[in-house]
Motif scaffolding. Structure first.
Motif, PDB file in Angstrom:
ATOM      1  N   ASP A 103       0.819  -1.214   0.000  1.00 41.22           N
ATOM      2  CA  ASP A 103       0.000   0.000   0.000  1.00 41.22           C
ATOM      3  C   ASP A 103       0.849   1.258   0.000  1.00 41.22           C
ATOM      4  O   ASP A 103       0.383   2.316  -0.413  1.00 41.22           O
ATOM      5  CB  ASP A 103      -0.968   0.007   1.184  1.00 41.22           C
ATOM      6  CG  ASP A 103      -0.272   0.017   2.532  1.00 41.22           C
ATOM      7  OD1 ASP A 103       0.907  -0.387   2.617  1.00 41.22           O
ATOM      8  OD2 ASP A 103      -0.928   0.416   3.517  1.00 41.22           O
TER       9      ASP A 103
ATOM     10  N   THR B  81       3.424  -0.824  -6.117  1.00 43.31           N
ATOM     11  CA  THR B  81       2.297  -0.184  -5.444  1.00 43.31           C
ATOM     12  C   THR B  81       0.988  -0.815  -5.907  1.00 43.31           C
ATOM     13  O   THR B  81       0.680  -0.794  -7.103  1.00 43.31           O
ATOM     14  CB  THR B  81       2.280   1.326  -5.733  1.00 43.31           C
ATOM     15  OG1 THR B  81       3.544   1.876  -5.356  1.00 43.31           O
ATOM     16  CG2 THR B  81       1.177   2.026  -4.978  1.00 43.31           C
ATOM     17  N   TYR B  82       0.218  -1.348  -4.978  1.00 39.73           N
ATOM     18  CA  TYR B  82      -1.042  -2.030  -5.287  1.00 39.73           C
ATOM     19  C   TYR B  82      -1.976  -1.184  -6.147  1.00 39.73           C
ATOM     20  O   TYR B  82      -2.529  -1.674  -7.122  1.00 39.73           O
ATOM     21  CB  TYR B  82      -1.749  -2.440  -3.985  1.00 39.73           C
ATOM     22  CG  TYR B  82      -3.129  -2.992  -4.219  1.00 39.73           C
ATOM     23  CD1 TYR B  82      -3.300  -4.314  -4.608  1.00 39.73           C
ATOM     24  CD2 TYR B  82      -4.259  -2.193  -4.081  1.00 39.73           C
ATOM     25  CE1 TYR B  82      -4.557  -4.826  -4.852  1.00 39.73           C
ATOM     26  CE2 TYR B  82      -5.522  -2.696  -4.325  1.00 39.73           C
ATOM     27  CZ  TYR B  82      -5.677  -4.010  -4.709  1.00 39.73           C
ATOM     28  OH  TYR B  82      -6.928  -4.510  -4.956  1.00 39.73           O
ATOM     29  N   SER B  83      -2.133   0.075  -5.809  1.00 41.87           N
ATOM     30  CA  SER B  83      -3.120   0.914  -6.503  1.00 41.87           C
ATOM     31  C   SER B  83      -2.755   1.176  -7.963  1.00 41.87           C
ATOM     32  O   SER B  83      -3.614   1.535  -8.756  1.00 41.87           O
ATOM     33  CB  SER B  83      -3.309   2.241  -5.768  1.00 41.87           C
ATOM     34  OG  SER B  83      -2.097   2.964  -5.750  1.00 41.87           O
TER      35      SER B  83
ATOM     36  N   LEU C  20      -7.607  -3.027   4.774  1.00 38.28           N
ATOM     37  CA  LEU C  20      -7.127  -2.187   3.669  1.00 38.28           C
ATOM     38  C   LEU C  20      -8.252  -1.814   2.705  1.00 38.28           C
ATOM     39  O   LEU C  20      -8.008  -1.542   1.526  1.00 38.28           O
ATOM     40  CB  LEU C  20      -6.011  -2.913   2.912  1.00 38.28           C
ATOM     41  CG  LEU C  20      -4.765  -3.244   3.728  1.00 38.28           C
ATOM     42  CD1 LEU C  20      -3.833  -4.162   2.956  1.00 38.28           C
ATOM     43  CD2 LEU C  20      -4.055  -1.975   4.150  1.00 38.28           C
TER      44      LEU C  20
ATOM     45  N   LEU D  48      -8.106   1.158   0.056  1.00 31.59           N
ATOM     46  CA  LEU D  48      -7.248   1.217  -1.135  1.00 31.59           C
ATOM     47  C   LEU D  48      -8.089   1.257  -2.406  1.00 31.59           C
ATOM     48  O   LEU D  48      -9.041   0.508  -2.560  1.00 31.59           O
ATOM     49  CB  LEU D  48      -6.327  -0.001  -1.196  1.00 31.59           C
ATOM     50  CG  LEU D  48      -5.237  -0.076  -0.150  1.00 31.59           C
ATOM     51  CD1 LEU D  48      -4.434  -1.354  -0.325  1.00 31.59           C
ATOM     52  CD2 LEU D  48      -4.324   1.137  -0.216  1.00 31.59           C
TER      53      LEU D  48
END
Length: 151
Positions: A71, A107-109, A125, A128
Motif C-alpha cells: 500500500d 504499489t497495489y493501486s 485495507l 485502497l
C-alpha cells in the motif's frame, strides 16, 4: 481441454534460516505467520502467502524475482534504506534479500492485480483504490470493477 489458471496462491522462497527470514521481512512488511518450524514457514497476506523453505545452498537470483504489492511503496523504500538494504539498478524497487531472492516492491493501486473487496476489508485495507491508469488496463481486458465494486 485445459484447466484455467486463476491466480498464484503462493510462492516459495529458499532461505538459510527460517527465523531470520521472518525477522527480515517483518522489518518492512505486515503479515501473519502460520505453519512455522525449522524447515519452513508460511507468511500470509490475506488470502495469499509466501512459503519460506530452508536451503543452505541457495544461489542468488539474476533476473527471476517475486513482486510484492504494497500500500505504501515509499515507506518500504525508506525502511529498507534504514535497514541498509542495497537496491539493484533499474527503474524498479528491486533488491536481494539476505539469501539472494530478488524481490520487487510495487504499489497495489497502480497495477492490474486486484484483491477482492471483501479480502481487502478483512485485511484492514478496504480504503485502497486503483489509479485511473490501472482501472483502464483492467477495463481494456474486460476485468474492470462494476460501479458497485468501486464504491
Amino acid at each position: 481441454m485445459k484447466a484455467n489458471a486463476i491466480g498464484i496462491n503462493h510462492v516459495a522462497l529458499e532461505v538459510g534460516d527460517i527465523e531470520e527470514a521472518i525477522k527480515f521481512y517483518s522489518d518492512f512488511l505486515n503479515f501473519e505467520v502460520q505453519e512455522k518450524n525449522e524447515m519452513q514457514a508460511s507468511i500470509y497476506f490475506g488470502d495469499q502467502f509466501i512459503n519460506f523453505i530452508k536451503n543452505d545452498n541457495r544461489q542468488a537470483d539474476q533476473k527471476r524475482h517475486v513482486g510484492i504489492a504494497v500500500d505504501n511503496k515509499e515507506l518500504v523504500r525508506q525502511t529498507l534504506e534504514h535497514m541498509r538494504v542495497k537496491f539493484l539498478s533499474g527503474s524498479f524497487l528491486d533488491f536481494l534479500d539476505p539469501w539472494g531472492n530478488r524481490i520487487e516492491i510495487t504499489t497495489y493501486s497502480k497495477i492490474q492485480y486486484t484483491k477482492a473487496d471483501h479480502v481487502l476489508r478483512g485485511m484492514g485495507l478496504g480504503h485502497l483504490k486503483k489509479t485511473e491508469e490501472a482501472l483502464a488496463e483492467l477495463n481494456a481486458k474486460g476485468l474492470g470493477p462494476t460501479q458497485r465494486d468501486n464504491s
